[in-house]
Enzyme design. Structure first.
Site, PDB file in Angstrom:
ATOM      1  N   CYS A  33      36.681  24.950  -3.493  1.00  0.00           N
ATOM      2  CA  CYS A  33      36.961  24.319  -2.133  1.00  0.00           C
ATOM      3  C   CYS A  33      35.670  23.291  -1.992  1.00  0.00           C
ATOM      4  O   CYS A  33      35.816  22.294  -2.498  1.00  0.00           O
ATOM      5  CB  CYS A  33      37.144  25.194  -1.126  1.00  0.00           C
ATOM      6  SG  CYS A  33      38.073  24.460   0.069  1.00  0.00           S
TER       7      CYS A  33
ATOM      8  N   HIS B 274      40.471  30.135  -2.721  1.00  0.00           N
ATOM      9  CA  HIS B 274      39.994  31.291  -2.188  1.00  0.00           C
ATOM     10  C   HIS B 274      40.543  32.378  -2.312  1.00  0.00           C
ATOM     11  O   HIS B 274      41.557  32.435  -3.030  1.00  0.00           O
ATOM     12  CB  HIS B 274      39.590  31.022  -0.624  1.00  0.00           C
ATOM     13  CG  HIS B 274      38.975  30.047  -0.364  1.00  0.00           C
ATOM     14  ND1 HIS B 274      37.481  29.535  -0.422  1.00  0.00           N
ATOM     15  CD2 HIS B 274      39.335  28.721   0.300  1.00  0.00           C
ATOM     16  CE1 HIS B 274      37.078  28.592   0.266  1.00  0.00           C
ATOM     17  NE2 HIS B 274      38.101  27.937   0.599  1.00  0.00           N
TER      18      HIS B 274
END
Ligand code: GLN
Length: 260
Positions: A99, A198
């Protein structure tokens, strides 16, 4: 821990205090545990701003996600390490960038306030946040990677666009992935993997974790060392199945709403 005669891998976690959204540091734990179960020693080193560190000491480099504010804080230090990390990737060094880390491993990330944060250009990609009024990409993701599902959780305002010729990591089945438009998730250059997932992503996706481990073993000890005996993955696969179920049922109910 290392013991004489046993293979050993050095895992570097960049900015573990700043880039660690949604438990990204769990990726290091997954690598450690999957190695330990096979008699492979590991040393995990957190690399912070200003630390004297070179990727020559690393077999796997992990970097997690963070809010724009944290990304801005690490940006100058990451720039300073850019040449070293690009060389590491050129020499088949293994990377997992998640990310916010993935965005900064591209050419640049334009944050929610319009400010550009320069990246280190490992991935031929740019990321931009369309501004605070536009919805973030939030939810469970399923993507297809080499014919298998990978699962995770995403929460990003920035959208990543891969330049022509830049390979994606996976194809989105459910969720937004890189930008919610082109169906692509993450990026891959040599042994560097970038993703929006994640979770942490590796504990729920043991095949992906093993891929990184075996690439690192191959690079340091040769192909024979890279053959990993299978583990009992029942717990990891249950977590994978639950994440898959959560993502697909959310997609079904969204489709149901759209066509109702
Ligand atoms: N701050 C970045 C964004 O909003 C990255 C977020 C993250 O790492 N989850 O796009």
């Amino acid at each position: 821990m290392t013991s004489p005669g046993r293979p050993s891998l050095n895992i570097a976690v960049l900015y573990p205090d700043l880039l660690n959204l949604y438990g990204d540091r769990g990726n290091a734990r997954a690598v450690e545990e999957r190695c330990a179960a096979r008699g492979i020693d590991t040393t995990v080193l957190g690399v912070g701003i200003g630390d004297d560190w070179s990727s020559r000491q690393a077999d796997i480099v992990l970097v997690g996600g963070g809010q724009d504010r944290e990304q801005r804080r690490v940006q100058a230090d990451l720039q300073r390490r850019g040449e070293d990390l690009r060389e590491y990737v050129d020499n088949d060094g293994v990377v997992l960038a998640v990310c916010g880390g993935f965005q900064l491993f591209g050419h640049h990330y334009r944050g929610w306030d319009g400010e550009i944060m320069e990246g280190i250009g490992i991935f031929d990609a740019v990321a931009a946040h369309p501004g605070p009024k536009i919805a973030r990409c939030v939810g469970n993701v399923v993507a297809l990677w080499e014919g298998e599902t990978v699962v995770g959780f995403e929460n990003h305002g920035g959208r990543t666009y891969l330049n022509d010729g830049q390979q994606a990591l996976a194809d989105v089945v459910s969720g937004f992935g890189n930008n919610g438009g082109d169906g692509l998730e993450g990026a891959k250059v040599k042994n560097a993997y970038g993703t929006y997932l994640h979770g942490a992503v590796l504990p729920k996706n043991p095949r992906l974790a093993d891929r990184l481990i075996s690439l690192a073993l191959d690079r340091r000890f040769g192909a024979e060392a890279a053959e990993l005996p299978p583990l009992d993955d029942s717990v990891a696969l249950r977590a994978h199945a639950e994440a898959l179920h959560a993502a697909l049922s959310a997609r079904e109910s969204a489709l149901g709403r759209r066509f109702a």
